[in-house]
Structure formats: C-alpha cells, structure tokens
Design a protein around this motif. Structure first.
Motif, PDB file in Angstrom:
ATOM      1  N   ASP A   1       8.271  10.696   6.885  1.00  0.00           N
ATOM      2  CA  ASP A   1       7.917   9.639   7.842  1.00  0.00           C
ATOM      3  C   ASP A   1       6.493   9.105   7.650  1.00  0.00           C
ATOM      4  O   ASP A   1       6.118   8.106   8.266  1.00  0.00           O
ATOM      5  N   ILE A   2       5.706   9.773   6.812  1.00  0.00           N
ATOM      6  CA  ILE A   2       4.305   9.364   6.637  1.00  0.00           C
ATOM      7  C   ILE A   2       4.203   7.987   5.986  1.00  0.00           C
ATOM      8  O   ILE A   2       3.501   7.095   6.481  1.00  0.00           O
ATOM      9  N   ALA A   3       4.891   7.775   4.856  1.00  0.00           N
ATOM     10  CA  ALA A   3       4.792   6.500   4.143  1.00  0.00           C
ATOM     11  C   ALA A   3       5.209   5.317   5.019  1.00  0.00           C
ATOM     12  O   ALA A   3       4.477   4.323   5.103  1.00  0.00           O
ATOM     13  N   PRO A   4       6.371   5.377   5.707  1.00  0.00           N
ATOM     14  CA  PRO A   4       6.743   4.249   6.567  1.00  0.00           C
ATOM     15  C   PRO A   4       5.727   3.984   7.676  1.00  0.00           C
ATOM     16  O   PRO A   4       5.492   2.823   8.045  1.00  0.00           O
ATOM     17  N   THR A   5       5.098   5.030   8.195  1.00  0.00           N
ATOM     18  CA  THR A   5       4.141   4.861   9.289  1.00  0.00           C
ATOM     19  C   THR A   5       2.864   4.184   8.809  1.00  0.00           C
ATOM     20  O   THR A   5       2.348   3.269   9.449  1.00  0.00           O
TER      21      THR A   5
END
Length: 511
Positions: free
Chosen positions: A376-380
């Motif tokens: 979820d880090i990259a999309p955030t």
C-alpha cells in the motif's frame, strides 16, 4: 481594509497594460521522504513503552506530530521481497522477487518512475539488495547511491551514479547515508517537488552501532519472552546475566496461557538449535544478551538520521508540505518460541513500524488501527503526489485514512514466504491475519497448520487447528488464503536458477 490585506497576501499581483490583476499563489510542492530501515521490530520504539530503557526521541516525534499506523504488516518478512513490494505495490508472487537472490522480472515498474515522469526530483540512497542488479543504478532515480549486497557498517564503498567511492577513517554507513541525503537535498530546486528514498542497512544483523553509541545500553533490562523456553530440551537453561535480573520460565502462571506443544510445528522446535535459533545464534558467534543490546544501540543511529532529516526540513521551511514516512522492511524475533531473525509469519516477524508525518494531511497524534501492508506504500505516496494508482499495483492508497476519512478498507493481511536454499529450516508458508485470528498454511512439510486467537493468545503458542470449536473458522480462513492466491495469480511457486553456492550452516562451508 483588513479583508483586502488578507486577500492580497494569498495572491500574486500581475501588471499588464497598466491594469493590475491577481492570481492565486503557486501551490507549494508536495515533497516525499521515505525512510526505510532493515529488521526494525514494530515495538522497538521508545513511545510504545514495550522496551524498558529504549530511547528513540525522533521516531517518537514522528508519532507525536503525525500518525502511528499500529497494524502495519509486510506480505513477506524478508528483505528483498518486501523491498520489491514497497517499490512495485505488488505481492511477491507477482513481482517474483521471492527471495534475496531472485532476479528482477523484466518490465517491473517502480513508483519513483511515475514520480520522476511527473516532474519529481528523485534520489535513492542506501541498501537496494534486490535480484541480480547488485548496486547498479536503477530506473526512476535522478541520483543513485548504493552498495553491494548487505553492505557493511564501517568504511563502505558506495556506487554513486555508477562510480564506486570508497570511505575510510572508521566512517559509519548510517551517518554517511544521511550526510549524502542532506547534501542532495541542499542542491535541489526547492520550487520543484522531490522524492528522497533513504534506505538504511541498519538495523540488520550482525548489529554494529556507531562508535559513540557502543555500550550505551549495556545494562538495559532485557524483555525475555515467556515463550523463549518452550522449545528448550534443557528447561534449566538461562540467558540472563548476573546484573540483568531473573529470566522468566514459560508457564501458565506467568501469563503465557494455554500452550499446545503437540501442534507447535517441528520446524519451529528444531530451529532453536539452528542459525536462526537462540541456542545456535549465527554459529554461536554472539550471546543473546549482547545481541539484544547491540540491536538497540544500532537503532540509535537510525533515530539520529530521522532527526537530522526533520531538522533539514525545518531549516529550509519545507516541513508543512513534505510527507515523511518511516518504515521497517520486516520485523525481528528476539527469542519468541526460541527463534531469532524473521521469515516466519508470527507477529514479531511480519509486523513493522510505520510512521507518517505531514502537517497538511495528518493531525498530530493520529493513531491508525486499519490493516496496512507494504504493497500500500507506493499507491499512497503516488496519491499524495496527485497521481492515480497504476493498474498493475495490488495495493491501495491509505491517504484518505491518514486524513481521517472513513473509506471502505481491508480488514486482513495476506502473507507468503518461499523456502530458501540457504535456510532450509523454514518452510514455504501462506497465511492470513484478521483483526483477531491468524491462519498459517505450512506448505510442503509434514506439519500441522496453525490457527491462533490473537486476542486470547497474543504470543501465538496455543495452536487451535484441531479445536472442534474452530474447525469452521479454520476452513474459512484456509479458503480465503487460496482464494487470494488464485485471485492474484499466485497459484504457483516462482522458481529461479540457483547460482549462488549453498551454505552449510552445520559444517560452516559452501557447496
């Protein structure tokens, strides 16, 4: 008059042909600093109160001035797969960097590539340790600084934009990486957005603190987990030193609760005497107490690095619009069930620290209990930059959650780990963790699978897999695991050619 003044100060005056017009001031760039540590356990931060004597004032500050994401998990608790998941937003069976030697799949896209294309100034500094790329510059970064493999704590050689630069004079890697990061920040065009990816070696074993920090925690009390002695054949074995107080004996009387030794997997019991067990730690090179203290001392360098980055933002008046994210790539065991290290799916391995500070987005002291994973880090980060989530990413943006908004969100974390030729003690496993239960499917071994009630058994020692009252639940969770694998293209075990020699941890040689 006062209203006019307020309005003018938030606008830019333009004079064209003798006429004065106004337009809104340009929006400040939305900058991103992502700081990644290695093997940092989720509860080893001063503000958690879980580790007596541990001080991490700068990590504490991030939590105090931003958000602490209390239920952050990795989808694979191993360096390279987890780091690849952070960069790609994908599970390991999708990006296929399934262990520390698997090559990068052709065509993989990293989130910095999207930011760079959108006009961000981007830099990567530190540990890459992924696939077959060694320390060579990777796409998506205007500035590159890395090192080979795991790197070293002292006197490193860096690959800086394709040129190797050696350092001596007892220079410390954590400090050097921060020095170079601040130097890069100093040279930026402050009117354009930037993304700094600072990827530390620390606190990876074998731990070596900065010289100034050596011995600072020599007398720190040690939190021996009660489950540390469950798998010991010699129940009288002790790890506590004469000045550190008594060590706990695993028993229901000390809060351990019910224990199902019959269904504790044999690989767990036997690993106690392996490279990753408390009775044979790294070939017996170090005792548990020193191991524990040196880990805490090495962590001091990470905390100092975070503090220096925060100070730079303050000094350059960029704190308000810069999102600072601190995360660990996986957790770490300190004696639970007789284990050290990571890889397995128990809480101390798959759970990680995750802190986010960004005054324009996050209210101070925010506590997030939603399940967040490394995918979820990259999309955030992309969402903060105003970019959509690419179709191939399997994670989702939790930016609205940071903003305090109620959105539909997952309530479980999925996990996978693939057997490694260098560490054959730990089997391939798949699993799911809900807000209360954890199901682990041990693949390819003649072992019981595992089901734990995290509410009544937070130490994960009472396996409920044979409990008559839990058969329906176990079946449901097992189906969820395989539905997840099937739905995300994970119904095969990714294999790659073994090029490295296998290390024999018993005879201390390679073959």
């Amino acid at each position: 008059m006062k209203l006019w003044i307020l309005w003018v100060t938030s606008a830019v005056a333009l004079t064209v042909g003798g006429l004065t017009a106004f337009r809104p001031a340009p929006t400040p760039p939305k900058n991103i600093i992502f700081i990644l540590s290695d093997d940092h356990r989720y509860d080893f931060m001063g503000f958690t109160g879980k580790v007596a004597g541990l001080q991490t004032p700068n990590l504490d500050r991030l939590a105090r001035e931003g958000a602490h994401l209390q239920n952050a998990f990795v989808s694979t608790a191993l360096c390279s797969p987890s780091r690849a998941s952070i960069l790609t937003g994908q599970y390991a069976h999708t990006h296929k960097v399934v262990d520390n030697f698997a090559p990068l799949t052709k065509g993989l896209l990293f989130f910095p590539q999207y930011l760079q294309k959108a006009g961000y100034q981007t830099a990567f500094l530190g540990k890459w340790h992924m696939g077959n790329t060694d320390d060579q510059p990777q796409p998506g970064f205007n500035y590159w600084l890395s090192f080979q493999g795991q790197g070293v704590y002292y006197n490193p050689t860096f690959n800086i934009n394709g040129k190797r630069v050696a350092h001596g004079d007892s220079s410390y890697t954590t400090t050097l990486l921060t020095d170079y990061a601040l130097k890069w920040l100093d040279g930026l065009d402050k009117k354009k957005p930037f993304m700094l990816y600072l990827s530390h070696k620390a606190v990876h074993s074998e731990f070596q603190p900065a010289r100034k920090d050596k011995g600072k925690y020599a007398n720190m009390p040690i939190n021996y987990p009660a489950s540390m002695y469950l798998t010991a054949t010699d129940s009288s074995k002790r790890w506590a030193g004469p000045t550190l107080g008594p060590d706990p004996i695993a028993s229901p009387e000390n809060g351990l609760g019910k224990v199902n030794m019959r269904d504790m997997p044999n690989w767990v019991k036997k690993q106690r005497y392996s490279w990753h067990g408390v009775d044979y730690m790294y070939h017996g090179q170090i005792g548990f107490n020193d191991f524990y203290h040196q880990y805490a001392e090495t962590l001091l360098g990470i905390d100092e690095s975070v503090g220096r980055v925060l100070k730079w933002l303050e000094d350059n008046h960029l704190s308000e619009n810069t999102m600072v994210v601190y995360m660990g790539d996986n957790g770490f065991s300190f004696g639970e069930r007789g284990l050290i290290d990571k890889r397995h799916m128990y809480e101390e391995s798959m759970r990680v620290p995750l802190l986010v500070r960004c005054p324009t987005v996050v209210k101070p002291g925010t506590k997030v209990t939603s399940v967040i994973q490394n995918i979820d880090i990259a999309p955030t980060l992309m969402a903060y930059a105003g970019l959509p989530t690419p179709a191939q990413m399997q994670g989702a943006s939790f930016l609205p959650i940071l903003q305090g908004k109620a959105i539909p969100w997952k309530n479980r974390a999925f996990y996978e780990y693939y057997w490694e030729t260098d560490f054959p003690q730990t089997p391939t496993m798949f699993g799911v963790r809900t807000d209360r239960y954890k199901y682990i499917f041990n693949y390819g071994v003649w072992e019981a699978n595992e089901l734990y009630d995290l509410e009544s058994d937070p130490q994960e020692v009472n396996n409920l897999i044979r409990s008559p009252d839990h058969q329906q639940l176990a079946g449901q969770l097992r189906d969820q695991v395989f539905d997840w694998l099937e739905g995300t293209g994970g119904m095969q075990i990714p294999l790659h050619r073994i090029r490295q020699k296998r290390f024999d941890h018993i005879n201390k040689g390679t073959y």
